[in-house]
Design a protein around this motif. Structure first.
Motif, PDB file in Angstrom:
ATOM      1  N   LEU A   5     -17.327  -3.145   9.657  1.00 10.98           N
ATOM      2  CA  LEU A   5     -17.782  -2.326  10.776  1.00 10.98           C
ATOM      3  C   LEU A   5     -17.327  -2.932  12.105  1.00 10.98           C
ATOM      4  N   SER A   6     -17.367  -4.258  12.197  1.00  5.31           N
ATOM      5  CA  SER A   6     -16.939  -4.924  13.428  1.00  5.31           C
ATOM      6  C   SER A   6     -15.461  -4.670  13.702  1.00  5.31           C
ATOM      7  N   ALA A   7     -14.642  -4.641  12.648  1.00  6.07           N
ATOM      8  CA  ALA A   7     -13.217  -4.364  12.830  1.00  6.07           C
ATOM      9  C   ALA A   7     -13.005  -2.958  13.384  1.00  6.07           C
ATOM     10  N   PRO A  10     -25.442  -4.400   5.072  1.00  3.90           N
ATOM     11  CA  PRO A  10     -25.336  -5.716   4.432  1.00  3.90           C
ATOM     12  C   PRO A  10     -24.353  -6.633   5.155  1.00  3.90           C
ATOM     13  N   ALA A  11     -24.554  -7.925   4.974  1.00  4.64           N
ATOM     14  CA  ALA A  11     -23.741  -8.921   5.675  1.00  4.64           C
ATOM     15  C   ALA A  11     -22.265  -8.815   5.320  1.00  4.64           C
ATOM     16  N   ASP A  12     -21.942  -8.436   4.072  1.00  2.70           N
ATOM     17  CA  ASP A  12     -20.529  -8.371   3.694  1.00  2.70           C
ATOM     18  C   ASP A  12     -19.855  -7.088   4.167  1.00  2.70           C
ATOM     19  N   VAL A  13     -20.633  -6.127   4.704  1.00  5.45           N
ATOM     20  CA  VAL A  13     -20.069  -4.890   5.235  1.00  5.45           C
ATOM     21  C   VAL A  13     -19.914  -4.973   6.756  1.00  5.45           C
ATOM     22  N   ARG A  14     -20.695  -5.799   7.381  1.00  5.25           N
ATOM     23  CA  ARG A  14     -20.674  -5.870   8.849  1.00  5.25           C
ATOM     24  C   ARG A  14     -19.316  -6.287   9.420  1.00  5.25           C
ATOM     25  N   LEU A  51     -23.586   0.308  17.292  1.00  6.02           N
ATOM     26  CA  LEU A  51     -24.364  -0.267  16.205  1.00  6.02           C
ATOM     27  C   LEU A  51     -24.200  -1.783  16.171  1.00  6.02           C
ATOM     28  N   ILE A  52     -22.947  -2.247  16.233  1.00  7.42           N
ATOM     29  CA  ILE A  52     -22.704  -3.690  16.196  1.00  7.42           C
ATOM     30  C   ILE A  52     -23.418  -4.378  17.365  1.00  7.42           C
ATOM     31  N   ALA A  53     -23.369  -3.738  18.543  1.00  6.82           N
ATOM     32  CA  ALA A  53     -24.086  -4.291  19.697  1.00  6.82           C
ATOM     33  C   ALA A  53     -25.587  -4.292  19.445  1.00  6.82           C
ATOM     34  N   GLY A  54     -26.106  -3.197  18.853  1.00  9.47           N
ATOM     35  CA  GLY A  54     -27.540  -3.093  18.599  1.00  9.47           C
ATOM     36  C   GLY A  54     -28.038  -4.064  17.556  1.00  9.47           C
ATOM     37  N   LEU A  55     -27.206  -4.377  16.572  1.00 11.68           N
ATOM     38  CA  LEU A  55     -27.609  -5.328  15.538  1.00 11.68           C
ATOM     39  C   LEU A  55     -27.834  -6.728  16.101  1.00 11.68           C
TER      40      LEU A  55
END
Length: 404
Positions: free
Chosen positions: A66-68, A59-63, A290-294
């Motif tokens: 994860l990015s941090a 979800p957008a509020d979890v990303r 994952l962040i790169a893949g998204l």
């Protein structure tokens, strides 16, 4: 954080670890570095295969959370890259390492700049010079850690060719990060806080001349316990925070701190690097993938995108392989070993993804070109193993450099 955010964050981390591990094992079954599988895992969990389901799983509020975590993983990774830059690697390599490194940087820079000029028309941005410069630097990257892993897997790390490849990659890494810093300065230098960028040079001097000797005494006294670990971790994160505040990126501070850690303090390179590497490899770097893949959506790449991919691959491979080959041959290295050196230095892997992430965060790259460049990073890394096997099978007797 809400309960729902905590649930999704923890569940997503578990999913990322499992999928990255499975794809990494699959990559090794095909003779590829695990990083190839982990990058593909990140892409598969993104919109390329899952489409809208990707937004449901992450979800957008979890990303942002994860990015941090991904940024912490990148900081630890860049610290280990800086830690591996050892001046002793250059001893005995002489003019071959220098000539090869220079050529393997200059040719891809030139071809990358040409490719950037061709791509600028279809990817207009506010800073044309910054765009062209960034594409040029992105072509000149070699993935130092992935290269070391390939050399170990192929039994080449303790050969003279392996030592030469590591030395060239070390020189190339330092030059490439310096050039990337210049590009970031060019792109970011128009803001009101651009004066902060000028602080990096005196900061680097303070780190090398003052912090390094203090760090040697402090780490010798603390030893390989929790106190020593705390000093290193706090130092690399603080250094990353400072360069982020300066407007460069935290990767520069983390890399610089790793480079100034004295190599005489051997436990840092053995125990600490091993412990950090395990945590980073299993948890934090898969989150980065994952962040790169998204942000990669291969489904939107049409015929124009395929043409751009062909252009990028041609510039990247020709520049890196051709530059290394010409530099090595011009220094007297036999042709088979010059070819193998070119193949090895063409490896980009995770280091390229870090650079591309910087370009995306600065707005230099748009989503489509970012996806194209990620594919280039994967393909150039995947090529190394098969091409090395092919060149070795074509050479029935090892050369003096390979056998030394």
């Amino acid at each position: 954080m809400s309960t729902e955010q905590v649930v999704f964050l923890v569940a997503d981390l578990a999913l990322i670890i499992v999928v990255a591990r499975l794809f990494g094992m699959l990559a090794r079954r095909f003779g590829q570095p695990a990083v190839i599988g982990e990058v593909l895992a990140g892409i598969c969990l993104g919109p390329t295969l899952l489409g809208g389901l990707s937004g449901t799983l992450f979800p957008a509020d979890v990303r942002p959370l994860l990015s941090a975590l991904a940024q912490v993983g990148v900081a630890l990774f860049m610290f280990t890259v800086g830690l591996d830059v050892d001046r002793k690697l250059l001893r005995g390599q002489g003019k071959i390492a220098v000539a090869t490194s220079v050529c393997s940087i200059l040719l891809p820079l030139a071809l990358g700049a040409g490719a950037g000029l061709l791509l600028a028309g279809s990817h207009p941005g506010p800073d044309r010079l910054g765009f062209v410069s960034f594409v040029a630097v992105a072509m000149s990257i070699t993935a130092f850690p992935v290269l070391a892993r390939i050399l170990a897997d192929r039994g080449l790390r303790d050969t003279r060719l392996g030592g030469l490849a590591i030395a060239c990659a070390a020189i190339g890494d330092v030059v490439a990060w310096a050039l990337l810093g210049v590009v970031v300065f060019v792109v970011s230098g128009s803001g009101g806080d651009s004066w902060r960028l000028l602080l990096f040079v005196p900061y680097a001097a303070v780190m090398l001349l003052l912090v390094r000797p203090v760090l040697r005494r402090l780490l010798d006294r603390r030893g390989p316990g929790t106190g020593g670990y705390a000093v290193v971790l706090a130092g690399l994160l603080a250094s990353g925070a400072l360069t982020e505040w300066m407007g460069l990126h935290l990767i520069f501070g983390a890399f610089l701190f790793g480079a100034v850690v004295p190599h005489e303090v051997t436990w840092v390179r053995t125990e600490l690097q091993s412990h950090l590497g395990k945590l980073n490899d299993v948890l934090l770097l898969p989150v980065f993938f994952l962040i790169a893949g998204l942000q990669v959506d291969l489904a939107v790449i049409g015929w124009d995108g395929l043409g751009e991919l062909a252009l990028v691959l041609a510039a990247a491979i020709t520049g890196k392989f051709g530059g290394a080959y010409l530099g090595a041959r011009g220094s007297g290295l036999p042709s088979p070993d010059s070819a193998r050196l070119g193949i090895l230095l063409n490896t980009r892997g995770l280091t390229e993804l870090v650079v591309l992430g910087v370009g995306l965060s600065l707005g230099v790259l748009d989503g489509e070109l970012y996806s194209v460049m990620v594919v280039m990073a994967v393909l150039t890394t995947a090529m190394a193993g098969p091409l090395l096997r092919f060149t070795r099978s074509r050479s029935p007797t090892p050369s003096a450099v390979s056998a030394a």
